[in-house]
Design an enzyme around this catalytic site. Sequence first.
Site, mmCIF file in Angstrom:
data_model
loop_
_atom_site.group_PDB
_atom_site.id
_atom_site.type_symbol
_atom_site.label_atom_id
_atom_site.label_comp_id
_atom_site.label_asym_id
_atom_site.label_seq_id
_atom_site.Cartn_x
_atom_site.Cartn_y
_atom_site.Cartn_z
ATOM 1 N N SER A 1 36.971 -15.316 -16.660
ATOM 2 C CA SER A 1 35.882 -16.218 -17.037
ATOM 3 C C SER A 1 35.700 -17.232 -15.800
ATOM 4 O O SER A 1 36.127 -16.959 -14.664
ATOM 5 C CB SER A 1 36.255 -17.350 -18.022
ATOM 6 O OG SER A 1 37.159 -18.327 -17.300
ATOM 7 N N ASP A 2 34.178 -17.462 -15.736
ATOM 8 C CA ASP A 2 33.648 -18.423 -14.707
ATOM 9 C C ASP A 2 34.292 -19.872 -14.867
ATOM 10 O O ASP A 2 34.836 -20.129 -15.974
ATOM 11 C CB ASP A 2 32.257 -18.468 -14.759
ATOM 12 C CG ASP A 2 31.702 -18.952 -13.356
ATOM 13 O OD1 ASP A 2 32.446 -19.439 -12.444
ATOM 14 O OD2 ASP A 2 30.819 -18.853 -13.116
ATOM 15 N N TRP A 3 34.295 -20.670 -14.047
ATOM 16 C CA TRP A 3 34.823 -22.163 -14.004
ATOM 17 C C TRP A 3 34.714 -22.864 -15.415
ATOM 18 O O TRP A 3 33.421 -23.292 -15.584
ATOM 19 C CB TRP A 3 34.340 -22.901 -12.907
ATOM 20 C CG TRP A 3 34.974 -23.910 -12.667
ATOM 21 C CD1 TRP A 3 35.134 -25.171 -13.155
ATOM 22 C CD2 TRP A 3 36.144 -23.943 -11.624
ATOM 23 N NE1 TRP A 3 35.691 -26.181 -12.444
ATOM 24 C CE2 TRP A 3 36.591 -25.470 -11.393
ATOM 25 C CE3 TRP A 3 36.706 -23.161 -10.719
ATOM 26 C CZ2 TRP A 3 37.520 -25.799 -10.685
ATOM 27 C CZ3 TRP A 3 37.554 -23.535 -9.752
ATOM 28 C CH2 TRP A 3 37.917 -24.857 -9.741
#
Length: 175
Positions: free
Chosen positions: A70-72
């Site tokens: 995932s992204d942040w």
Amino acid sequence: MTGRDRTPAWIPENYLREYFLPTFAAAVKAGARTVMVNSAEINGIPGHINHHVLTDILRDELGFKGFVVSDWEDIKKLVTIWRVAATEKEATRMAVMAGIDMSMVPTDYSFSDHLLALVKEGAVPQSRIDEAVRRILRVKFELGLFEKPIPDSALKSKIGLPESRQASLQAAVNR
């Protein structure tokens, strides 16, 4: 598309396949081991729960064998920004079942807690967790991270070399 992060994109399937997928297909063919999901949405579906893109296309069609991260904090944003899940636990289930293998969250371990509860409840199959763990461990093994977990500090001198910048420019131009 505006070129900004987290911007909704409306991309017809034929445009997606003609203009965007060839770059990703080339990366997979060249041996890319990880993919980070974009923080935006395509055709109204946030990237982190887009089973069509993450599993049907990336895994099944392109043959990607690495892991998807995932992204942040974007799994949390499925609740707070996109509002497609009522709780973080439900967002975790949606993301993992769509194809997310690893959550990037800096100092919060709620992803693991939610995932453990979801498996115990039967909402996420143990086989899905085994699959994600197998992918992550395989990549770490292939990269030698078990034998040498800290990279050679001399490699820092190779960052930002003119040859690297030229290769990046060529990759962008030849897209």
